[in-house]
Each structure stands twice: as structure tokens, then as C-alpha cells.
Design an enzyme around this catalytic site. Structure first.
Site, PDB file in Angstrom:
ATOM      1  N   ARG A 170      14.776   1.538   1.691  1.00 53.69           N
ATOM      2  CA  ARG A 170      13.440   2.155   1.656  1.00 53.69           C
ATOM      3  C   ARG A 170      12.530   1.581   2.741  1.00 53.69           C
ATOM      4  O   ARG A 170      12.443   0.365   2.922  1.00 53.69           O
ATOM      5  CB  ARG A 170      12.809   1.894   0.288  1.00 53.69           C
ATOM      6  N   GLY A 225       0.793  -1.217   0.000  1.00 58.50           N
ATOM      7  CA  GLY A 225       0.000   0.000   0.000  1.00 58.50           C
ATOM      8  C   GLY A 225       0.821   1.262   0.000  1.00 58.50           C
ATOM      9  O   GLY A 225       1.956   1.282  -0.469  1.00 58.50           O
ATOM     10  N   GLU A 277       3.726  -2.532   8.371  1.00 60.00           N
ATOM     11  CA  GLU A 277       4.787  -3.270   7.673  1.00 60.00           C
ATOM     12  C   GLU A 277       6.114  -3.045   8.381  1.00 60.00           C
ATOM     13  O   GLU A 277       6.205  -2.229   9.308  1.00 60.00           O
ATOM     14  CB  GLU A 277       4.856  -2.829   6.207  1.00 60.00           C
ATOM     15  N   ARG A 297      13.559  -4.168   6.242  1.00 59.47           N
ATOM     16  CA  ARG A 297      13.723  -5.237   5.242  1.00 59.47           C
ATOM     17  C   ARG A 297      15.154  -5.721   5.030  1.00 59.47           C
ATOM     18  O   ARG A 297      15.383  -6.900   4.795  1.00 59.47           O
ATOM     19  CB  ARG A 297      13.215  -4.720   3.906  1.00 59.47           C
ATOM     20  N   HIS A 340      13.567  -6.616  -5.253  1.00 62.26           N
ATOM     21  CA  HIS A 340      12.232  -6.022  -5.158  1.00 62.26           C
ATOM     22  C   HIS A 340      12.196  -4.549  -5.552  1.00 62.26           C
ATOM     23  O   HIS A 340      11.286  -4.123  -6.255  1.00 62.26           O
ATOM     24  CB  HIS A 340      11.757  -6.185  -3.719  1.00 62.26           C
ATOM     25  N   HIS A 388      13.222  -8.129  -1.145  1.00 60.21           N
ATOM     26  CA  HIS A 388      12.071  -8.359  -0.278  1.00 60.21           C
ATOM     27  C   HIS A 388      12.267  -9.709   0.386  1.00 60.21           C
ATOM     28  O   HIS A 388      12.599 -10.688  -0.290  1.00 60.21           O
ATOM     29  CB  HIS A 388      10.777  -8.347  -1.100  1.00 60.21           C
TER      30      HIS A 388
HETATM   31  C1  SIN Z   1       4.759  -5.528   0.424  1.00 67.95           C
HETATM   32  O1  SIN Z   1       3.542  -5.567   0.321  1.00 67.95           O
HETATM   33  O2  SIN Z   1       5.392  -6.221   1.210  1.00 67.95           O
HETATM   34  C2  SIN Z   1       5.510  -4.601  -0.474  1.00 67.95           C
HETATM   35  C3  SIN Z   1       5.278  -3.207  -0.128  1.00 67.95           C
HETATM   36  C4  SIN Z   1       6.440  -2.374  -0.538  1.00 67.95           C
HETATM   37  O3  SIN Z   1       7.371  -2.868  -1.146  1.00 67.95           O
HETATM   38  O4  SIN Z   1       6.442  -1.185  -0.202  1.00 67.95           O
END
Ligand code: SIN
Length: 535
Positions: free
Chosen positions: A383, A48, A115, A287, A348, A241
Site C-alpha cells: 500500500r 493522513g 510520505e 515502505r 501496520h 511500518h
Molecule cells: C504514517 O503516518 O506513517 C502512517 C500513514 C499510513 O500508514 O498511511
């Protein structure tokens, strides 16, 4: 044929379309996209768009999370600007028809996701297909603007700058005048002439063998901008990712970080959770840390994947909150309400890109860049999840405001642009070269320029990719262009830029981890890397 337009927008994802919609109020807009208009990186975004809208959230908190995640390399001014201007831009998306998921109890409130690296729930989402919903609404909105023409199956080959047409005085600023664009259906290269060019071509995940990105992510914008003479920054920071679905038949399917936001636990194949050994935020650590932890565990165990366990959540909740992920897993025989999902890290997001200022301007006049192709300073060395869509809408808006304030937009109309010159090129009889080089680049980048790097690996990669670039260059000038050849040339160029930046940075920070310099070195390296053709 020469096509004249006020604005040429390269790319039809969130960045390109937001800019195009705004620009259409002022002039004609040509949106050029190499596949169908819906086929953009945006379309695949699940998580999102992060924006401060919750009662308990604050700008200070979002700024802090972004800076922390960026590992000392974000531009504080850009972070403050994007975070504080973000909510207004997300409201604009809503007025344009984007439907974010509403709360269970109060439909007037949004359901906010969480997240990695975020200390609050702040991610606006449309179930687990946010990008698709945004893209749907923007394409519809763009379709309503009579000033916008979308050119599908048109592949931008090269930017056209004043310096290509005449010699500029020493130190004079170059100006972008348009682009050569290959119509892949009719095998013809058009000249697009524009007062302003917006580069919004997305990222370069296809440089790696395993990526969450769609096939279009071949770094075309970076390569094109580099050839034209823009500055490219921080390309060593490739975000992996942590959780891409690991299944022989699942091609690049992302398992959103939002699952861990809802309590998902990463486990080894034997069921042992491991993230507590790596970071106090455990499974919701930034991440870079989670991807590196998985990589380390896989190397230790010799396994090829770890597991993401969602079995603490009810089937009803999983189906409602993550319908696409639930359905896809089921398709592959994984019932995520019961079975842990096999996952592995995958390339990613490209955190570096064409260097831009707060208005999306590059070092070439009238050439703007926005979205994943650009490097504004927001992401630093890593990021923060869901900050990219936010950056795209904020910078697209600012770029448009900048364009509106540029009184002298013309001044080059008398310069005639020669049509595309195919030289003595003939159709290729060795297409196998394209597929071999394609595989070799991706293998080389995955083996030597992945999550963990070393000087030796980078050297090795450099020698191989340099050779491949020479080969492709020769091939490129001898044979008629095809979309495959254009992508290959761009992919190789971007791979080389990533390695060049990675070789420069003699420390480990954020997404760049080099075992020969395992520590962060703020004294010497709290700065961006930058490459520029001929420098
Ligand atoms: C995710 O849904 O894990 C990806 C979102 C993102 O990369 O910002």
C-alpha cells in the site's frame, strides 16, 4: 432479542461511519463496535489522507506512485477510480466538519505532507493526529443522524447467511441476513437482522507481537467473513511500518512517515545513514523496501533498533508539525529536536482482505466490505502511504450508491432466524489456555511469517497454527463465549489465512519476501492469491 435494522454496520472507523452517515438518509442504521465507538484503527492514523489537491500534483502522478508501490499487482481500474474520485470525497469530509491543517502562508490552502513512495506533497493531515480528527468529526456527524444507533461493547460473532437457514441449490448465490452480536457488558448474544450488512472491522495487526495497531485489531471481520464463505485475497501482504518507537515502555507508538517526508534520516546506532544503499528515493522509498532494509541492517549489526534523526529541523517546527509525536517522545526522555528517535519495524497494515468489487460488494449478496478489512485491488502487493483512508471514503460512497440502486433488497423476510444457540457450553475454568495460545500465535507469526520468509519457516508456522486452531475450536464449542475467546479464535483463523496465502505465492513481490524465491515472477504470479472455506 432480535434487532431489526435496514443497515447493519460492523465497525466504527472511517469506513463504517462514512457508510452509516450516508445510509442513514435511506433507512435505520445499527453501528456495532466491540469497544467504545472512538476506539478504531482510524483513530490511530497519524499521517493522513492522500488526495490530489496541490497545484503541481496530478491524478497521473498519484496513479503512477500507487501502481509502482503496489509492485505490479494493483488493479489499474480501481487505482484510477479511487485516485480520481478521492478529492470529491475528501471535500465531503471537510463539509462534515473534518479540519485539516491549513498552510502557514495562505489559510485557504491545505498544508500537504509527503510520505514514502509519493512523488509530490499530497497528504492532507490534521497535525500528526489525522485519524483522531476524522473520527471526532464523523462520530459527531453520526450522532446528529436520528436514524443511527451505535451499539458500543457489542462484538459481532458470526454473520448469518441464507445458507445457514436452508440448503441452497448447487451454485446459487448466498445472501447475508445479519449477524449474531455478543453484548459484552451483559453477556448476551443478540440477533441483528438487516437488509444490508457492511463489514468495516479494520485489520489484524495483533497477529504479530510488535504492531502499531491498537488492541482491537484482531482480524474479526476477516475471520467472520471467511467462516461465512467469502473469498479472501492477498493476505500474505502484511505491511510492516518501518518506524515504530522502540522503547520498553512505549506500547505500539507509531513514528509517522511524515517525519521522513520532512527530511528525517534513518541512521544506524553508530550514526551512519544507510538508505542510500537500498533505493534511489533513500529514506522515502516505498515502505516494503525501507522495512526490509532496516531488518537487514539489524540482522547484520545485531542491534534491536535503528535511529530516526530529525535534528536538522528546529524545535519550533517539530512542536508545531508533530505535536503528539514530539510530546510522546519527550515523555520517554527523547528530545527529538536533539536526540535521534529509536525505531524498529512493526506490523501496520493488512493489504489483503475480503475480496470486493468497485462497489464494495463481496461474493455474498447484501454483504459489503470496506476499509482495511477489504481487498479492492488498490494496494496490490504494497500500500502507498495514506491511500487507505482515501480508499475507505471512496468505497463507502460507492457501496451506498450501489445499495440505493438495488431495488430488490428484501425477499428473505419470511425466513426466521433462530436465536443464538450456546449449545452445552459452560463457563471456562481454564482461561490460561486463551492467554497461552494468544502469545504463541503472535510469537510464531513474528518469528516465521514476518518481513523475511522462507518455505521452511512457513511450513513450521503452518503446523503450529493449525494445531492451535484445532485446540481453540474444541475449546470454543465447550465453553461459554467471552470477548477474549472470540478474539483468540479470530486471531488464529487470520494467522492461518495469512500463512496459507504466503505459502501459495512462490515468488517475492512487494511485502511478501521469500528467500527461496527472491525474484518477482510476473509470468506465473502476477495475480492475486485467494482462499475460501471448503475450496
Ligand atoms: C504514517 O503516518 O506513517 C502512517 C500513514 C499510513 O500508514 O498511511
Amino acid at each position: 432479542m432480535e434487532i431489526q435494522t435496514d443497515f447493519l454496520v460492523l465497525g466504527s472507523g472511517i469506513a463504517g461511519l462514512c457508510f452509516a452517515i450516508k445510509a442513514s438518509a435511506t433507512g435505520t442504521v445499527a453501528v456495532v463496535t466491540k469497544k467504545e465507538k472512538i476506539e478504531s484503527n482510524t483513530n490511530y492514523s497519524q499521517g493522513g489522507i492522500a488526495a490530489v489537491t496541490g497545484e503541481h500534483d496530478s491524478f497521473a502522478s498519484h496513479i503512477r506512485d500507487t501502481l509502482e508501490c503496489g509492485d505490479g499487482l494493483c488493479s489499474k481500474d480501481i487505482v484510477r477510480m479511487v485516485v480520481t474520485e478521492g478529492p470529491e470525497r475528501t471535500r465531503e469530509l471537510i463539509t462534515w466538519g473534518v479540519e485539516f491543517t491549513r498552510g502557514e502562508i495562505y489559510a485557504s490552502e491545505f498544508d500537504l505532507g509527503k510520505e514514502g513512495g509519493h512523488s509530490h506533497r499530497r497528504v492532507l493531515h490534521a497535525d500528526d493526529q489525522t485519524g483522531r480528527e476524522i473520527e471526532r468529526a464523523l462520530i459527531e456527524k453520526a450522532g446528529d443522524q436520528k436514524n443511527i444507533t451505535i451499539y458500543e461493547n457489542h462484538f459481532a460473532v458470526n454473520l448469518i447467511c441464507e445458507s445457514h437457514l436452508r440448503e441452497l441449490p448447487e451454485g446459487a448465490e448466498d445472501t447475508c441476513l445479519g449477524a449474531y452480536v455478543f453484548d459484552t457488558m451483559n453477556n448476551y448474544v443478540h440477533t441483528f437482522r438487516a437488509r444490508f450488512v457492511m463489514l468495516a472491522t479494520g485489520g489484524s495487526g495483533k497477529v504479530y507481537l510488535i504492531t502499531t495497531n491498537p488492541d482491537i485489531a484482531t482480524g474479526d471481520g476477516i475471520a467472520m467473513a471467511y467462516r461465512a464463505g467469502t473469498e479472501i485475497s492477498n493476505m500474505e501482504f502484511i505491511q510492516f511500518h518501518p518506524t515504530c518507537l522502540y522503547h520498553p515502555e512505549a506500547k505500539s507508538f507509531l513514528i509517522s512517515e511524515a517525519l521522513r517526508g520532512e527530511g528525517g534520516i534513518l541512521r544506524l546506532k553508530n550514526g551512519t545513514p544507510f538508505m542510500e544503499r537500498y533505493h534511489p528515493m533513500k529514506d522515502l522509498a516505498p515502505r516494503d523496501i525501507v522495512a526490509r532494509a532496516i531488518d537487514a541492517e539489524l540482522k547484520k549489526t545485531g542491534d534491536d533498533h535503528v535511529l530516526l534523526d530529525m535534528s536538522h529541523r528546529s524545535r519550533q517546527f517539530l512542536k508545531k508539525r508533530f505535536p503528539a509525536i514530539y510530546g510522546t517522545c519527550l515523555q520517554f526522555g527523547i528530545d527529538m529536536a536533539v536526540d535521534a528517535i529509536p525505531v524498529a519495524p512493526a506490523a501496520h497494515y493488512q493489504c489483503g482482505g475480503v475480496a470486493i468489487n468497485a462497489f464494495g460488494e463481496t461474493n455474498i449478496r447484501r454483504l459489503f466490505a470496506c476499509g482495511e478489512v477489504a481487498c479492492s485491488g488498490l494496494h496490490g502487493a504494497n500500500r502507498l502511504a495514506s491511500n487507505s483512508l482515501l480508499e475507505a471514503v471512496v468505497i463507502a460512497h460507492r457501496a451506498y450508491s450501489r445499495v440505493c440502486s438495488m431495488a430488490d433488497a428484501g425477499g428473505h423476510d419470511h425466513l426466521s432466524i433462530p436465536p443464538w444457540n450456546p449449545g452445552g457450553a459452560t463457563p471456562s475454568d481454564e482461561s490460561v489456555l486463551v492467554s497461552h495460545n494468544w502469545e504463541e500465535i503472535r510469537l510464531c507469526m513474528s518469528n516465521y511469517v514476518g518481513i523475511v520468509r522462507s518455505d521452511k519457516r512457513l511450513e513450521r508456522a503452518w503446523r503450529r497454527i493449525d494445531l492451535i486452531c484445532q485446540e481453540i475450536n474444541e475449546y470454543y464449542w465447550n465453553f461459554t463465549i467471552t470477548a477474549d475467546l472470540l478474539e483468540l479464535r479470530n486471531l488464529a483463523a487470520v494467522a492461518k489465512i495469512i500463512i496459507e496465502c504466503a505459502r501459495m505465492r512462490k515468488e517475492s513481490r512487494g511485502l511478501h519476501y521469500n528467500i527461496d524465491y527472491p525474484e518477482r515472477d510476473d509470468i506465473n504470479w502476477r495475480k492475486d492469491t485467494a482462499v475460501m472455506k471448503g475450496r
